[in-house]
Enzyme design. Structure first.
Site, PDB file in Angstrom:
ATOM      1  N   TYR A 167      -1.130  -1.132  10.614  1.00 26.84           N
ATOM      2  CA  TYR A 167      -1.366  -1.438   9.194  1.00 26.84           C
ATOM      3  C   TYR A 167      -0.244  -0.877   8.326  1.00 26.84           C
ATOM      4  CZ  TYR A 167      -3.384  -1.413   4.543  1.00 26.84           C
ATOM      5  OH  TYR A 167      -3.570  -1.596   3.194  1.00 26.84           O
ATOM      6  N   SER A 197       0.870  -1.191   0.000  1.00 28.72           N
ATOM      7  CA  SER A 197       0.000   0.000   0.000  1.00 28.72           C
ATOM      8  C   SER A 197       0.900   1.232   0.000  1.00 28.72           C
ATOM      9  CB  SER A 197      -0.845   0.018   1.276  1.00 28.72           C
ATOM     10  OG  SER A 197      -1.465   1.277   1.442  1.00 28.72           O
TER      11      SER A 197
HETATM   12  P1  NAP Z   1     -11.192  -6.357   0.819  1.00 26.73           P
HETATM   13  O1  NAP Z   1     -12.232  -6.133  -0.224  1.00 26.73           O
HETATM   14  O2  NAP Z   1     -11.573  -6.242   2.247  1.00 26.73           O
HETATM   15  O3  NAP Z   1     -10.529  -7.791   0.557  1.00 26.73           O
HETATM   16  C1  NAP Z   1      -9.638  -8.376   1.475  1.00 26.73           C
HETATM   17  C2  NAP Z   1      -9.474  -9.834   1.129  1.00 26.73           C
HETATM   18  O4  NAP Z   1      -8.567 -10.426   2.075  1.00 26.73           O
HETATM   19  C3  NAP Z   1     -10.784 -10.608   1.224  1.00 26.73           C
HETATM   20  O5  NAP Z   1     -10.872 -11.508   0.150  1.00 26.73           O
HETATM   21  C4  NAP Z   1     -10.673 -11.352   2.545  1.00 26.73           C
HETATM   22  O6  NAP Z   1     -11.398 -12.566   2.454  1.00 26.73           O
HETATM   23  C5  NAP Z   1      -9.156 -11.610   2.604  1.00 26.73           C
HETATM   24  N1  NAP Z   1      -8.733 -11.843   3.968  1.00 26.73           N
HETATM   25  C6  NAP Z   1      -8.770 -10.981   5.018  1.00 26.73           C
HETATM   26  N2  NAP Z   1      -8.349 -11.595   6.129  1.00 26.73           N
HETATM   27  C7  NAP Z   1      -8.047 -12.867   5.792  1.00 26.73           C
HETATM   28  C8  NAP Z   1      -7.591 -13.998   6.520  1.00 26.73           C
HETATM   29  N3  NAP Z   1      -7.383 -13.952   7.848  1.00 26.73           N
HETATM   30  N4  NAP Z   1      -7.377 -15.149   5.842  1.00 26.73           N
HETATM   31  C9  NAP Z   1      -7.624 -15.225   4.521  1.00 26.73           C
HETATM   32  N5  NAP Z   1      -8.050 -14.191   3.778  1.00 26.73           N
HETATM   33  C10 NAP Z   1      -8.280 -13.035   4.415  1.00 26.73           C
HETATM   34  O7  NAP Z   1      -9.978  -5.356   0.642  1.00 26.73           O
HETATM   35  P2  NAP Z   1      -9.000  -5.033  -0.590  1.00 26.73           P
HETATM   36  O8  NAP Z   1      -8.918  -3.579  -0.666  1.00 26.73           O
HETATM   37  O9  NAP Z   1      -9.336  -5.810  -1.779  1.00 26.73           O
HETATM   38  O10 NAP Z   1      -7.619  -5.561   0.033  1.00 26.73           O
HETATM   39  C11 NAP Z   1      -6.692  -6.327  -0.712  1.00 26.73           C
HETATM   40  C12 NAP Z   1      -5.291  -5.846  -0.408  1.00 26.73           C
HETATM   41  O11 NAP Z   1      -5.146  -4.511  -0.900  1.00 26.73           O
HETATM   42  C13 NAP Z   1      -4.943  -5.811   1.078  1.00 26.73           C
HETATM   43  O12 NAP Z   1      -3.644  -6.338   1.266  1.00 26.73           O
HETATM   44  C14 NAP Z   1      -4.970  -4.333   1.409  1.00 26.73           C
HETATM   45  O13 NAP Z   1      -4.109  -4.015   2.472  1.00 26.73           O
HETATM   46  C15 NAP Z   1      -4.499  -3.748   0.096  1.00 26.73           C
HETATM   47  N6  NAP Z   1      -4.835  -2.311  -0.111  1.00 26.73           N
HETATM   48  C16 NAP Z   1      -6.123  -1.909  -0.165  1.00 26.73           C
HETATM   49  C17 NAP Z   1      -6.391  -0.545  -0.338  1.00 26.73           C
HETATM   50  C18 NAP Z   1      -7.807  -0.007  -0.422  1.00 26.73           C
HETATM   51  O14 NAP Z   1      -8.008   1.216  -0.336  1.00 26.73           O
HETATM   52  N7  NAP Z   1      -8.796  -0.830  -0.626  1.00 26.73           N
HETATM   53  C19 NAP Z   1      -5.341   0.361  -0.449  1.00 26.73           C
HETATM   54  C20 NAP Z   1      -4.046  -0.101  -0.391  1.00 26.73           C
HETATM   55  C21 NAP Z   1      -3.786  -1.445  -0.216  1.00 26.73           C
HETATM   56  P3  NAP Z   1     -12.263 -13.264   3.618  1.00 26.73           P
HETATM   57  O15 NAP Z   1     -12.894 -12.194   4.438  1.00 26.73           O
HETATM   58  O16 NAP Z   1     -13.243 -14.124   2.845  1.00 26.73           O
HETATM   59  O17 NAP Z   1     -11.280 -14.094   4.366  1.00 26.73           O
END
Ligand code: NAP
Length: 261
Positions: free
Chosen positions: A158, A145
């Site tokens: 985080y 991120s």
């Molecule tokens: P999201 O829609 O909340 O998706 C997160 C994913 O991670 C879900 O599929 C969730 O699946 C899985 N997950 C969470 N905890 C887990 C666990 N204990 N075991 C297995 N799977 C787990 O969020 P996203 O934005 O797509 O996040 C994806 C990545 O992008 C993350 O690494 C996040 O830090 C990064 N990111 C996001 C943003 C943003 O603004 N959205 C910005 C920068 C970086 P389940 O709940 O089904 O387990």
């Protein structure tokens, strides 16, 4: 002659966090490009629905695992090391974080953030790097991120986990590249997914132009990996923000964050 600008043809990718957001978009894009998948997350029903939607165009294996649990993590580690239907691309995407002052947050929740964002990603990269370098070919795309570019008051744990992911990925890029394994680190900024809702952060005052879609971010990550980029920051605004975060003193970062919180 093959087209040097065509996407890399990955045979089989293991995508963590494929049940929603960026991971889901990665899985969809990879399936479109003819890659078979192993999709990992806790929500098995969502993964099964994804598998049904992408089949028969792509072969999709569902692996339900809480990556914060060492025993369940071991099943994903084992799958990466398997010589049966070998995996040539790991998308280390699962992650989350909580918003709030560190001492006000549940310490078990904060430890879980470290377990998933660092420990799981680290173990999966080790398993993938070992198997792929033995075969002389592979790819690892770690999702970090722009928050990792500087300290983040009210998201301290985080942002620190993402600083780890970026630093770790850049070192692996150098170590594994000569062995035929491309390592890239995707550093998104604000992306419309379930992340903000899960983190408990308020984004009401965040300007609209700062947001990207999960699909645009996933595409930038996969394309960056195919081009052999060590770090991919999608979007011009995020490139500027990440440079600012790297250079700004903590007092300035703090003042800006207070305005938008
Ligand atoms: P999201 O829609 O909340 O998706 C997160 C994913 O991670 C879900 O599929 C969730 O699946 C899985 N997950 C969470 N905890 C887990 C666990 N204990 N075991 C297995 N799977 C787990 O969020 P996203 O934005 O797509 O996040 C994806 C990545 O992008 C993350 O690494 C996040 O830090 C990064 N990111 C996001 C943003 C943003 O603004 N959205 C910005 C920068 C970086 P389940 O709940 O089904 O387990």
């Amino acid at each position: 002659m093959s087209d040097p600008l065509a996407p890399e043809r990955w045979e089989r990718a293991l995508v963590t966090g494929a049940s929603s957001g960026i991971g889901l978009a990665m899985a969809e894009l990879l399936a479109e490009r003819g890659t078979d998948l192993v999709v990992v997350a806790r929500d098995g029903a969502r993964l099964e629905r994804l598998a049904a939607r992408l089949s028969p165009g792509a072969e999709v294996e569902v692996l339900v695992a809480d990556l914060g649990d060492r025993d369940q993590l071991a099943t994903a580690v084992e799958r990466l090391g398997s010589a049966v239907s070998p995996i040539d691309l790991l998308v280390n995407n699962a992650g989350f974080g909580f918003s709030g002052d560190f001492i006000g947050l549940d310490p078990d929740g904060e430890t879980a953030v470290v377990d998933v964002n660092i420990v799981a990603l680290h173990r999966l990269a080790h398993a993938a790097g070992t198997a792929m370098s033995a075969r002389g070919r592979g790819g690892i795309l770690n999702v970090s991120s722009i928050a990792g570019y500087g300290p983040a008051p009210r998201a301290a744990t985080y942002a620190a986990t993402k600083a780890f992911v970026t630093s770790f990925s850049e070192a692996l890029y150098s170590e594994l590249g000569p062995q035929g394994v491309t390592v890239s680190c995707l550093c998104p900024g604000l992306t419309r997914t379930e992340f903000q809702q899960r983190s408990g952060s308020s984004t009401d005052r965040t300007p609209g132009f700062l947001w990207q879609s999960a699909e645009a971010v996933a595409r930038a990550g996969l394309d960056g990996l195919d081009r052999g980029r060590a770090v991919v920051v999608p979007g011009t605004h995020n490139k500027i923000l990440s440079t600012g975060l790297r250079l700004a003193p903590i007092r300035l970062i703090d003042q800006v964050r207070r305005r938008f919180r």
